[in-house]
Enzyme design. Structure first.
Site, PDB file in Angstrom:
ATOM      1  CD  GLU A  84      -1.820  -2.338   1.620  1.00  0.00           C
ATOM      2  OE1 GLU A  84      -0.633  -2.585   1.951  1.00  0.00           O
ATOM      3  OE2 GLU A  84      -2.742  -3.151   1.743  1.00  0.00           O
ATOM      4  CG  PHE A 114     -10.010  -9.365  10.901  1.00  0.00           C
ATOM      5  CD1 PHE A 114      -8.775  -9.787  11.369  1.00  0.00           C
ATOM      6  CD2 PHE A 114     -10.235  -9.368   9.535  1.00  0.00           C
ATOM      7  CE1 PHE A 114      -7.787 -10.209  10.491  1.00  0.00           C
ATOM      8  CE2 PHE A 114      -9.249  -9.798   8.649  1.00  0.00           C
ATOM      9  CZ  PHE A 114      -8.028 -10.220   9.130  1.00  0.00           C
ATOM     10  CD  GLN A 115      -7.537  -7.005   7.287  1.00  0.00           C
ATOM     11  OE1 GLN A 115      -8.428  -6.719   6.499  1.00  0.00           O
ATOM     12  NE2 GLN A 115      -6.366  -7.522   6.912  1.00  0.00           N
ATOM     13  CE  LYS A 161     -17.228  -6.291   3.216  1.00  0.00           C
ATOM     14  NZ  LYS A 161     -16.609  -7.586   3.487  1.00  0.00           N
ATOM     15  CG  MET A 203      22.723  12.155   3.557  1.00  0.00           C
ATOM     16  SD  MET A 203      23.918  13.263   2.773  1.00  0.00           S
ATOM     17  CE  MET A 203      22.971  13.867   1.380  1.00  0.00           C
TER      18      MET A 203
END
Lengths: 164, 580
Positions: free
Chosen positions: B50, B112-113, B162, B479
């Site tokens: 993602e 969940f999630q 949802k 760096m």
């Protein structure tokens, strides 16, 4: 320097946390913060008491204005204004001497005793933050059981008003 | 037309003119993915992580000026997207990120999630929304695009539970043509009085300096800027984010300023008497020591965001407005003004600047038997004729790309300047390549950064994206190593990358072409060979000098006139002398 900032903000879920989050993320101080809906239920009015240099206060007002939910903002302390804070304070008042003294102090400060039991008085007091502080000091010889302060609410004097 | 929430969402994107949707499916967005299945208007690009979806959308936005759009699921989908959202936020990139959420009834139950996406993203978005009623969905999407793309742009998150996208609940669809938000009215035009004051101040300058930033690119104000700079004849420098808004090879351009800016740009900043900052925000990497920033200058600042003005540096003439509009107004005032720039003073100023320029601060060892990273970028410029879209990751390679590529046009230099996000380059290049399939898109990276989003090689294969990856492989987190050399007495704590993969084989495993370049004499021919493969992704693993540093360098907290210089500066004829 102490400053009071008044905000009209969309009365939406999460609006308060946007303001609170801004202060914590950028390390600004909040001395007190009050919020409640206005006569227009879609708008909330928030009063924030904060401290900082002029430069920081300028940034605070700009950052607050940048929040999408903030509709309008006014720095109250830059002009003539009135501020009030409300306090509910529960004091031990079991003996006659205690009851008389607490009642007398409440009267002197123009407070109201709003709840009475055989052992306690609960007093409601409104005024500036300093006045509330003084009242607490005056109660030094008494046992304070609970102090609840509302935080400062403020409004500009005269015709100046924060509205959309 | 009655549509489900999921269908409404997809229709909104279509009506908003969204070409590409970068995303990754998951439980909370399955209804939306189902609605995407039977349509061809919005092209979904399936990334491998993602974070890459957000960077790809970001790259697309930076190159096109149009908002990037992302769709991810709830919980880990949203948290993985946060780095990309914060990256876009720091650089003011317009982006709309749709995150799935657990059903309204389950919010707050540790389902969940489930994660508080609105809460987690709040400090790194311009605004965010939680849609609680299907009837608000279309308007919320409209608002999201409006907020993301107007004023100072930025990412906007729309969290969609949802149940809102339930295919069984349908309502009439209407996409609003415009929205009006009483709490959000971005200002466009600058105050005429302030503009006049600024023009007067500019024309009274003896040692003027123009300092511009990403706001010129974002505000599409390159044309106005060029006219402004040429009319005045003043020197100009840009920030890392502003590269390309003014042509790199124009004599008035002093190069980039700041921590790794040129000697002439930084010295001119330090000595100027009037500074105009245009769409730049006085970032700490630009200002150096605040107390010694432009000590003699009166400062004009044009910015669309009032909170950028006098945030770190107090300015004398603030102008809030859209950079393009304000510059238009300034250009017409300059035309009308009877006053002209002070030619005599300006000639002297330029003489001084030329003496700084003569130091040739960007010199490096051109006779080395090792591949110099600077040379790679210079050859890259030649091969691509300076016309490539160049994305980068973060570190030394980013600075070298910025210093040596030479950008002529805005929107072509795409890097994470504000947040400094390693892993940005490759996914950003995907977004750019999708937007411009015919253009050459290069990702300049290092062997450290590229491994942070290397899985996207797979996405590139799926969509046939012929990105050219130029990896400056110095076997160090360069760096970090440079700072450890300068400030930690060569204690190279965890900056050395052992066990590096065989990037050629790795690239081949992903179905692309890998080329390793180790010898100086192979550099140009191999790079040419790579860029001749127009339709293939090529990973150039270029083994560069391990100890090369980025010069000049202003150490953190030091003033503009306090620079570490390359040992090769000021001695173009005989570099050996200084070294021995």
């Amino acid at each position: 320097m102490r400053h009071i900032i008044s905000i009209l903000i969309e009365n939406e879920a999460g609006a308060l946390s946007r303001v609170a989050g801004l202060f914590s993320a950028r390390g600004y101080n909040i001395e007190s913060l009050t919020v409640a809906p206005t006569e227009d239920p879609s708008l909330s009015r928030m009063t924030i008491v904060t401290t900082g240099t002029d430069r920081i206060i300028e940034q605070i007002t700009k950052q607050l204005n940048k929040l999408i939910d903030v509709v309008k903002l006014m720095e109250l302390s830059s002009g003539s204004h009135i501020e009030r804070e409300m306090m509910l304070i529960k004091v031990k008042a079991a003996t006659m001497a205690q009851r008389e003294d607490v009642k007398r102090l409440a009267d002197i400060f123009r407070g109201h005793i709003i709840d009475v039991t055989t052992t306690t008085y609960t007093i409601e007091l409104t005024g500036s933050g300093q006045k509330l502080d003084s009242f607490i000091e005056a109660l030094a010889e008494h046992k304070i059981l609970e102090t609840v302060r509302s935080g400062v609410s403020g409004i500009a004097r005269g015709e100046k008003s924060l509205q959309i | 037309m009655e549509l489900s929430g999921a269908e409404i969402l997809v229709h909104c994107l279509k009506d908003e003119g969204v070409e590409y949707l970068f995303g990754y499916p998951g439980g909370a967005v399955l209804h939306i993915y189902d609605a995407l299945y039977n349509q061809e208007d919005v092209n979904h690009i399936l990334v491998r992580h993602e974070q890459a979806a957000t960077h790809a959308a970001d790259g697309y936005a930076r190159a096109t000026g149009k908002p990037g759009v992302v769709l991810v699921t709830s919980g880990p989908g949203a948290t993985n997207a946060v780095t990309g959202i914060a990256t876009a936020y720091m650089d003011s990139i317009p982006m709309v990120v749709i995150t799935g959420q657990v059903a309204t009834a389950n919010i707050g139950s540790d389902a969940f999630q489930e994660v508080d996406s609105v809460g987690i993203t709040r400090p790194c978005v311009k605004h965010n929304f939680l849609v609680k009623d299907i009837h608000d969905l279309a308007e919320t999407i409209k608002k999201a695009f409006y907020v993301a793309t107007t004023g100072r742009p930025g990412p906007v998150v729309v969290d969609v539970p949802k149940d809102i996208t339930d295919p069984n609940i349908k309502i009439p669809y209407h996409y609003p043509k415009q929205v009006n938000m009483r709490s959000y009215q971005p200002k466009v035009k600058g105050h005429p009085g302030q503009i006049k004051k600024a023009v007067d101040l500019l024309l009274s300058a003896k040692r003027p300096m123009i300092y511009t930033g990403g706001g010129v690119v974002l505000g599409n104000a390159s044309e106005q800027l060029r006219k402004f700079v040429r009319t005045l004849g003043y020197p100009i420098t840009t920030t890392l984010m502003g590269l390309g808004s003014y042509p790199w090879n124009d004599p008035q351009f002093l190069g980039m300023l700041g921590m790794h800016g040129t000697y002439e740009a930084n010295m001119a900043m330090h000595d100027c008497d009037v500074l105009i900052a245009i769409g730049a925000r006085f970032d700490d990497r630009v200002t150096g020591k605040i107390a010694e920033f432009c000590p003699d200058a009166e400062i004009i600042h044009i910015d669309i965001d009032p909170s950028s003005i006098s945030k770190t540096i107090t300015v004398d003439v603030p102008i809030v407005g859209n950079v393009a509009d304000v510059l238009d107004d300034m250009n017409s005032q300059l035309e009308l003004s009877s006053k002209k720039p002070n030619k005599k003073a300006l000639d002297q100023w330029w003489k001084l600047i030329e003496s700084w320029r003569a130091k040739k601060c960007m010199s490096y060892d051109r006779n080395s038997d090792q591949i110099k990273p600077q040379a790679v970028i210079e050859i890259l410029h030649e091969i691509t004729k300076g016309n490539a879209y160049v994305t980068s990751d973060v570190g030394q390679h980013q600075m070298w790309a910025a210093q040596y590529y030479g950008f002529d046009k805005p929107n072509r230099w795409i890097n994470s300047g504000g947040l400094g996000t390693m892993g940005f380059g490759l996914p950003a290049a995907m977004g750019v390549q999708l937007a411009f399939p015919e253009e050459t898109v290069v990702c300049v990276t290092g062997e450290g950064s590229i491994q942070m989003c290397i899985q996207e090689l797979s996405t590139c294969l799926q969509y046939g994206l012929p990105v050219k990856i130029v990896a400056l492989n110095n076997r160090y987190l360069g760096m970090v190593r440079q700072w450890q050399e300068f400030f930690y007495q060569n204690r190279y704590s965890h900056s050395y990358m052992e066990s590096l993969p065989d990037f050629v084989k790795l690239t081949e495993a992903y179905g692309h072409v890998g080329i390793r370049i180790e010898r100086v004499e192979d550099l140009r021919p191999e790079m040419e060979r790579a860029f001749a493969m127009k339709d293939r992704l090529v990973f150039l693993d270029i083994v560069t000098d391990q100890t090369e540093n980025v010069y000049p360098m202003i150490a953190q907290g030091k003033a503009h006139n306090d620079m570490h210089m390359s040992p090769y500066a000021d001695l173009p004829q005989d570099p050996e002398r200084e070294l021995s």
